[in-house]
Design a protein around this motif. Sequence first.
Motif, PDB file in Angstrom:
ATOM      1  N   LEU A  80       0.944  -1.198  -0.009  1.00 47.58           N
ATOM      2  CA  LEU A  80       0.038  -0.080  -0.079  1.00 47.58           C
ATOM      3  C   LEU A  80       0.913   1.224   0.157  1.00 47.58           C
ATOM      4  O   LEU A  80       0.584   2.208  -0.719  1.00 47.58           O
ATOM      5  N   GLU A  81       2.021   1.144   0.558  1.00 48.22           N
ATOM      6  CA  GLU A  81       2.873   2.376   0.849  1.00 48.22           C
ATOM      7  C   GLU A  81       3.364   2.788  -0.535  1.00 48.22           C
ATOM      8  O   GLU A  81       3.362   3.975  -1.077  1.00 48.22           O
ATOM      9  N   ASP A  82       3.791   1.906  -1.454  1.00 46.72           N
ATOM     10  CA  ASP A  82       4.209   1.974  -2.614  1.00 46.72           C
ATOM     11  C   ASP A  82       3.312   2.432  -3.638  1.00 46.72           C
ATOM     12  O   ASP A  82       3.413   3.031  -4.656  1.00 46.72           O
ATOM     13  N   ALA A  83       2.044   1.770  -3.422  1.00 45.44           N
ATOM     14  CA  ALA A  83       0.839   2.160  -4.214  1.00 45.44           C
ATOM     15  C   ALA A  83       0.535   3.614  -3.913  1.00 45.44           C
ATOM     16  O   ALA A  83       0.083   4.401  -5.077  1.00 45.44           O
ATOM     17  N   MET A  84       0.756   4.223  -2.846  1.00 44.84           N
ATOM     18  CA  MET A  84       0.450   5.427  -2.554  1.00 44.84           C
ATOM     19  C   MET A  84       1.526   6.484  -2.680  1.00 44.84           C
ATOM     20  O   MET A  84       1.321   7.670  -2.586  1.00 44.84           O
ATOM     21  N   ASP A  85       2.681   6.070  -3.122  1.00 46.71           N
ATOM     22  CA  ASP A  85       3.587   6.966  -3.404  1.00 46.71           C
ATOM     23  C   ASP A  85       3.402   7.849  -4.416  1.00 46.71           C
ATOM     24  O   ASP A  85       3.077   7.469  -5.352  1.00 46.71           O
ATOM     25  N   PRO A  86       3.365   9.162  -4.167  1.00 48.42           N
ATOM     26  CA  PRO A  86       3.119  10.217  -5.126  1.00 48.42           C
ATOM     27  C   PRO A  86       3.963  10.206  -6.336  1.00 48.42           C
ATOM     28  O   PRO A  86       3.147   9.973  -7.254  1.00 48.42           O
ATOM     29  N   ALA A  87       5.075  10.080  -6.366  1.00 48.06           N
ATOM     30  CA  ALA A  87       5.973   9.795  -7.671  1.00 48.06           C
ATOM     31  C   ALA A  87       5.420   8.639  -8.582  1.00 48.06           C
ATOM     32  O   ALA A  87       5.171   8.748  -9.551  1.00 48.06           O
ATOM     33  N   GLY A  88       5.357   7.565  -7.759  1.00 51.17           N
ATOM     34  CA  GLY A  88       4.692   6.408  -8.308  1.00 51.17           C
ATOM     35  C   GLY A  88       3.464   6.549  -9.138  1.00 51.17           C
ATOM     36  O   GLY A  88       3.320   6.119 -10.125  1.00 51.17           O
ATOM     37  N   THR A  89       2.428   7.010  -8.201  1.00 47.70           N
ATOM     38  CA  THR A  89       1.124   7.443  -8.842  1.00 47.70           C
ATOM     39  C   THR A  89       1.196   8.154 -10.054  1.00 47.70           C
ATOM     40  O   THR A  89       0.342   8.100 -11.017  1.00 47.70           O
ATOM     41  N   ARG A  90       2.020   9.365 -10.109  1.00 43.31           N
ATOM     42  CA  ARG A  90       2.104  10.439 -11.151  1.00 43.31           C
ATOM     43  C   ARG A  90       2.827   9.465 -12.318  1.00 43.31           C
ATOM     44  O   ARG A  90       2.312   9.734 -13.657  1.00 43.31           O
ATOM     45  N   TYR A  91       3.793   8.626 -12.054  1.00 42.88           N
ATOM     46  CA  TYR A  91       4.297   7.754 -13.398  1.00 42.88           C
ATOM     47  C   TYR A  91       3.367   6.890 -13.895  1.00 42.88           C
ATOM     48  O   TYR A  91       3.217   6.922 -15.173  1.00 42.88           O
ATOM     49  N   ARG A  92       2.411   6.298 -13.057  1.00 43.43           N
ATOM     50  CA  ARG A  92       1.323   5.158 -13.587  1.00 43.43           C
ATOM     51  C   ARG A  92       0.316   5.734 -14.207  1.00 43.43           C
ATOM     52  O   ARG A  92      -0.223   5.398 -15.216  1.00 43.43           O
ATOM     53  N   LEU A  93       0.004   7.146 -13.764  1.00 47.79           N
ATOM     54  CA  LEU A  93      -1.080   7.781 -14.356  1.00 47.79           C
ATOM     55  C   LEU A  93      -0.749   8.246 -15.816  1.00 47.79           C
ATOM     56  O   LEU A  93      -1.407   8.145 -16.695  1.00 47.79           O
ATOM     57  N   GLN A  94       0.462   8.712 -16.041  1.00 48.17           N
ATOM     58  CA  GLN A  94       1.191   9.131 -17.103  1.00 48.17           C
ATOM     59  C   GLN A  94       1.261   8.010 -18.368  1.00 48.17           C
ATOM     60  O   GLN A  94       0.911   8.040 -19.224  1.00 48.17           O
ATOM     61  N   ALA A  95       1.851   6.958 -17.550  1.00 45.93           N
ATOM     62  CA  ALA A  95       1.971   5.897 -18.448  1.00 45.93           C
ATOM     63  C   ALA A  95       0.760   5.057 -18.763  1.00 45.93           C
ATOM     64  O   ALA A  95       0.733   4.812 -20.112  1.00 45.93           O
ATOM     65  N   THR A  96      -0.189   5.099 -18.063  1.00 48.22           N
ATOM     66  CA  THR A  96      -1.330   4.449 -18.254  1.00 48.22           C
ATOM     67  C   THR A  96      -2.229   5.424 -19.423  1.00 48.22           C
ATOM     68  O   THR A  96      -2.569   4.758 -20.441  1.00 48.22           O
ATOM     69  N   ALA A  97      -2.116   6.510 -19.282  1.00 47.23           N
ATOM     70  CA  ALA A  97      -2.904   7.482 -20.266  1.00 47.23           C
ATOM     71  C   ALA A  97      -2.216   7.198 -21.494  1.00 47.23           C
ATOM     72  O   ALA A  97      -2.864   7.239 -22.680  1.00 47.23           O
ATOM     73  N   SER A  98      -0.812   7.160 -21.564  1.00 51.18           N
ATOM     74  CA  SER A  98      -0.305   7.152 -22.888  1.00 51.18           C
ATOM     75  C   SER A  98      -0.609   5.982 -23.566  1.00 51.18           C
ATOM     76  O   SER A  98      -0.608   5.874 -24.892  1.00 51.18           O
ATOM     77  N   GLN A  99      -0.382   4.863 -22.894  1.00 42.57           N
ATOM     78  CA  GLN A  99      -0.750   3.564 -23.466  1.00 42.57           C
ATOM     79  C   GLN A  99      -2.236   3.420 -24.090  1.00 42.57           C
ATOM     80  O   GLN A  99      -2.496   2.947 -25.051  1.00 42.57           O
ATOM     81  N   LEU A 100      -3.134   3.991 -23.257  1.00 44.22           N
ATOM     82  CA  LEU A 100      -4.395   4.053 -23.613  1.00 44.22           C
ATOM     83  C   LEU A 100      -4.944   4.648 -25.100  1.00 44.22           C
ATOM     84  O   LEU A 100      -5.321   4.503 -25.929  1.00 44.22           O
ATOM     85  N   LEU A 101      -4.224   5.971 -24.974  1.00 43.90           N
ATOM     86  CA  LEU A 101      -4.327   6.757 -26.156  1.00 43.90           C
ATOM     87  C   LEU A 101      -3.413   6.251 -27.476  1.00 43.90           C
ATOM     88  O   LEU A 101      -4.060   6.185 -28.540  1.00 43.90           O
ATOM     89  N   ARG A 102      -2.429   5.400 -27.280  1.00 45.50           N
ATOM     90  CA  ARG A 102      -1.912   4.591 -28.115  1.00 45.50           C
ATOM     91  C   ARG A 102      -2.753   3.733 -28.775  1.00 45.50           C
ATOM     92  O   ARG A 102      -2.877   3.307 -30.026  1.00 45.50           O
ATOM     93  N   LEU A 103      -3.539   2.988 -28.034  1.00 40.99           N
ATOM     94  CA  LEU A 103      -4.313   1.898 -28.175  1.00 40.99           C
ATOM     95  C   LEU A 103      -5.497   2.467 -28.984  1.00 40.99           C
ATOM     96  O   LEU A 103      -6.003   2.066 -30.247  1.00 40.99           O
ATOM     97  N   LEU A 104      -6.126   3.653 -28.563  1.00 39.55           N
ATOM     98  CA  LEU A 104      -7.252   4.301 -29.383  1.00 39.55           C
ATOM     99  C   LEU A 104      -6.854   4.749 -30.669  1.00 39.55           C
ATOM    100  O   LEU A 104      -7.524   4.597 -31.561  1.00 39.55           O
ATOM    101  N   ARG A 105      -5.536   5.454 -30.812  1.00 40.20           N
ATOM    102  CA  ARG A 105      -5.065   5.774 -32.260  1.00 40.20           C
ATOM    103  C   ARG A 105      -4.936   4.643 -33.019  1.00 40.20           C
ATOM    104  O   ARG A 105      -5.471   4.881 -34.292  1.00 40.20           O
ATOM    105  N   ALA A 106      -4.440   3.603 -32.602  1.00 41.24           N
ATOM    106  CA  ALA A 106      -4.283   2.533 -33.315  1.00 41.24           C
ATOM    107  C   ALA A 106      -5.576   1.631 -34.141  1.00 41.24           C
ATOM    108  O   ALA A 106      -5.725   1.071 -35.212  1.00 41.24           O
TER     109      ALA A 106
END
Length: 381
Positions: free
Chosen positions: A351-377
């Motif tokens: 839970l500590e790692d999941a709540m880490d702000p830096a990790g959360t920002r990275y995962r939000l950015q990465a997930t958004a990027s991959q979803l947009l790539r899928l929608l574009r393809a």
Amino acid sequence: MKVVIAIDSFKGSVTSLEGSAAIAAGIRSVYPDAEIISLPVADGGEGTVEALVTASGGRFVSLEVTGPLGQPVAAAYGLLGDGRTAVIEVAAVCGLPLVPEAARNPLHTTTFGVGEMIAGAMRQGVRDFIIGLGGSSTNDAGTGMLQALGYRFLDKDGQDVGRGGAALLDIHSIDAAGALTGLQACRFRIACDVDNPLYGPEGAASIFAPQKGADEEAVRLLDRGLRQWATAAADLTGSDIASVPGAGAAGGLGAAFVGLLGGTLESGIGVALEMIELDRHLEGAQLVITGEGKLDGQTSRGKVPYGVAQLARKRDIPVIALAGSVDHGAEALNDHGITAYFPIVNGPMSLEDAMDPAGTRYRLQATASQLLRLLRAAGRL
């Protein structure tokens, strides 16, 4: 391409603004020239002041008020960009985190500081208020708040009662003669997403006081006190305030605002989305991204993703919801305008790692990027 981002904070991890920035970065990694509208939003609870101040180009006003145990606390309200509207979060003044765990007892906590904050804003010329209920440590039916605004609560001997939930038991009558000049001209919109009555099995004391440190005996006394308050309020106003849905919100603050200050109880997310003008910003959008820390069965009962999706559905805009975790009941969101939802956690972690702000920002950015790539393809964007 136009994308609207309207997410709640991931509480304990990143703010709405921080999360929105991370998602925007993910979008731009795929569509560098995308038009991105980021609208911080909250549902009337924590983060509401920040969201509305940011969206309106307003500012924060700091002042010292009385805390829940009578101690001075530094707090702030938001003055919106119109210069006439103040946004107050009750939790910032008398929230549960302001009371040490060992001292939590709603027989003793007071809403006096809420009234001081309202009075302070009135001195600055404010007459329109948005009040976010939720997270309070109190069960005094707003008596403390009203005392700070000039109301007197009298016992059978005509003497002023004290503060805190225990004082409700002594209330015999209410004297409004000394209420602050200008209160009658004030408009109070109360962001409230519970429909509990003031007292009884579903009332403020029975349902919420145990979460604030009340034992069984304290709950019984508080419920009696709320009934006493309601009788005195009915004698003053001629109205049955106690049965109004939402009267029991925030330990009875709902009843105080509606019954004695003429306030209106409204959906928290409804007020927030209106104030940030989400519907206007949706015009011409091809995609909406929303989200919160956890998606579950409670989300469709008025949380941010639900409210955002309701407006987007009217314009037939697809909505993606991102969350730190997804739990049972979230599937109902697909029937309420959420096209698809995704957890951002990318593997087993503490839970500590999941709540880490830096990790959360990275995962939000990465997930958004991959979803947009899928929608574009897929040719969807």
